[in-house]
Design a protein around this motif. Structure first.
Motif, short mmCIF file in Angstrom:
data_model
loop_
_atom_site.label_atom_id
_atom_site.label_comp_id
_atom_site.label_asym_id
_atom_site.label_seq_id
_atom_site.Cartn_x
_atom_site.Cartn_y
_atom_site.Cartn_z
N ALA A 50 12.80 -5.49 -2.62
CA ALA A 50 12.00 -6.55 -2.01
C ALA A 50 10.55 -6.12 -1.85
N GLU A 51 10.35 -4.85 -1.50
CA GLU A 51 8.99 -4.35 -1.27
C GLU A 51 8.19 -4.26 -2.57
N VAL A 52 8.85 -3.96 -3.67
CA VAL A 52 8.16 -3.93 -4.96
C VAL A 52 7.56 -5.30 -5.27
N ILE A 53 8.32 -6.34 -4.99
CA ILE A 53 7.82 -7.70 -5.23
C ILE A 53 6.66 -8.02 -4.30
N ARG A 54 6.77 -7.57 -3.05
CA ARG A 54 5.74 -7.89 -2.05
C ARG A 54 4.43 -7.16 -2.30
N CYS A 55 4.51 -5.85 -2.57
CA CYS A 55 3.26 -5.07 -2.59
C CYS A 55 2.74 -4.77 -3.99
N ARG A 56 3.50 -5.09 -5.02
CA ARG A 56 3.07 -4.93 -6.41
C ARG A 56 2.44 -3.55 -6.69
N PRO A 57 3.24 -2.48 -6.56
CA PRO A 57 2.69 -1.14 -6.77
C PRO A 57 2.53 -0.79 -8.24
N ASP A 58 1.70 0.20 -8.49
CA ASP A 58 1.61 0.78 -9.83
C ASP A 58 2.68 1.86 -10.00
N VAL A 59 2.93 2.58 -8.90
CA VAL A 59 3.87 3.70 -8.92
C VAL A 59 4.79 3.62 -7.70
N VAL A 60 6.07 3.84 -7.92
CA VAL A 60 7.02 3.96 -6.82
C VAL A 60 7.49 5.41 -6.77
N VAL A 61 7.25 6.07 -5.65
CA VAL A 61 7.69 7.45 -5.45
C VAL A 61 9.06 7.38 -4.77
N ASP A 83 14.09 -2.14 -15.34
CA ASP A 83 14.56 -3.37 -15.97
C ASP A 83 13.79 -4.59 -15.51
N ARG A 84 13.55 -4.68 -14.20
CA ARG A 84 12.91 -5.88 -13.63
C ARG A 84 11.39 -5.83 -13.65
N HIS A 85 10.83 -4.63 -13.53
CA HIS A 85 9.37 -4.49 -13.41
C HIS A 85 8.89 -3.39 -14.35
N PRO A 86 8.89 -3.65 -15.64
CA PRO A 86 8.54 -2.61 -16.62
C PRO A 86 7.12 -2.07 -16.46
N GLY A 87 6.26 -2.79 -15.78
CA GLY A 87 4.89 -2.32 -15.56
C GLY A 87 4.76 -1.34 -14.40
N VAL A 88 5.84 -1.12 -13.66
CA VAL A 88 5.83 -0.21 -12.52
C VAL A 88 6.47 1.11 -12.93
N SER A 89 5.78 2.21 -12.66
CA SER A 89 6.30 3.54 -13.01
C SER A 89 7.00 4.17 -11.82
N ILE A 127 1.31 11.37 -9.58
CA ILE A 127 1.18 9.93 -9.37
C ILE A 127 0.18 9.34 -10.35
N GLN A 128 -0.96 10.02 -10.50
CA GLN A 128 -1.98 9.53 -11.43
C GLN A 128 -1.48 9.52 -12.87
N ALA A 129 -0.74 10.57 -13.23
CA ALA A 129 -0.24 10.67 -14.60
C ALA A 129 0.71 9.54 -14.94
N VAL A 130 1.69 9.29 -14.07
CA VAL A 130 2.68 8.25 -14.39
C VAL A 130 2.06 6.86 -14.29
N SER A 131 1.04 6.70 -13.44
CA SER A 131 0.39 5.38 -13.33
C SER A 131 -0.34 5.02 -14.61
N GLY A 132 -0.75 6.03 -15.35
CA GLY A 132 -1.47 5.80 -16.59
C GLY A 132 -0.56 5.73 -17.80
N GLY A 133 0.76 5.67 -17.54
CA GLY A 133 1.71 5.58 -18.65
C GLY A 133 2.19 6.90 -19.17
N GLY A 134 1.73 8.00 -18.53
CA GLY A 134 2.16 9.32 -18.96
C GLY A 134 3.40 9.77 -18.21
N SER A 135 3.68 11.06 -18.28
CA SER A 135 4.81 11.63 -17.57
C SER A 135 4.35 12.80 -16.73
N ALA A 136 5.18 13.17 -15.74
CA ALA A 136 4.80 14.25 -14.84
C ALA A 136 6.06 14.97 -14.36
#
Length: 219
Positions: A50-61, A83-89, A127-136
């Motif tokens: 529910a919180e992912v939908i509400r706050c629209r994060p770039d990264v979920v830790v 599956d639901r939010h492919p733009g969220v890392s 966090i910065q790496a995965v937000s940019g589509g990379g891995s960490a």
């Protein structure tokens, strides 16, 4: 308190951990970083979705353990987010580190995996790496990923925590019925786990499964 869009700068980050004190500590550390904005928190699987939908994060830790039980709900959450939010890392931040969990997290869709003794600088970089589509991956989890990647670039199917429990009891010589009684599961469920173990280890008999598992250090 939720931030407005005008207040948010840097990577929009959401924290998922069932311990409020740990979330508070991580949030306080990240608050000092201009490149990171903590925009949401959750303490469970349902609350996180529910919180992912509400706050629209770039990264979920995500911590892997979200309940007091034996299951790693964080893995299920990571897969659902992918599956639901492919733009969220998703970035795993946990105290647990073994081959099985790292592989399962990657297969679920995690872009990174670090343990909780990581320092703030490394966490921010992750966090910065995965937000940019990379891995960490911290050095220990990175070594596990490299060790488990097969020759064709795929990740072999890992044993679950429950399957390892069954394997350990098989190694002790317990029959299916006794294994079920020990783990509080039915005998048919025990047979189901044994079939999966045999398939994943590429053997034909339970005795061979125990032998291969012991050689690989799985039990």
């Amino acid at each position: 308190m939720a931030m407005t869009s005008a207040e948010v700068t840097g990577v929009r980050t959401m924290l998922v951990d069932d311990h409020a004190l740990l979330r508070e500590g991580i949030r306080s550390l990240l608050a000092r970083e201009a490149s990171i904005s903590v925009v949401g928190e959750a303490d469970s699987y349902d609350a996180a979705l529910a919180e992912v939908i509400r706050c629209r994060p770039d990264v979920v830790v995500v911590d892997l353990k979200l309940t007091a039980g034996t299951e790693y709900e964080g893995l299920r959450l990571i897969k659902e987010i992918a599956d639901r939010h492919p733009g969220v890392s998703s970035l795993v931040l946990t105290t647990f580190l073994d081959d099985d969990l790292v592989v399962r997290a990657v297969k679920a869709g995690a872009r990174g995996y670090v343990v909780k003794d990581v320092d703030t600088t490394e966490l921010v970089r992750a966090i910065q790496a995965v937000s940019g589509g990379g891995s960490a991956f911290d050095p220990r989890s990175a070594a596990i990923v490299l060790r488990t990647v097969s020759g064709d670039g795929g990740v072999p199917e890992a044993l679950t925590e429950r399957e390892r429990e069954v394997l350990r009891l098989l190694a002790d010589g317990l029959a299916n019925k006794r294994i079920g009684q020990t783990l509080y599961i039915s005998e048919s469920t025990v047979k189901f786990h044994i079939r999966n173990i045999i398939r994943k280890l590429g053997v034909s008999k339970r005795t061979d499964a125990v032998y291969i598992a012991s050689k690989r250090g799985l039990i």
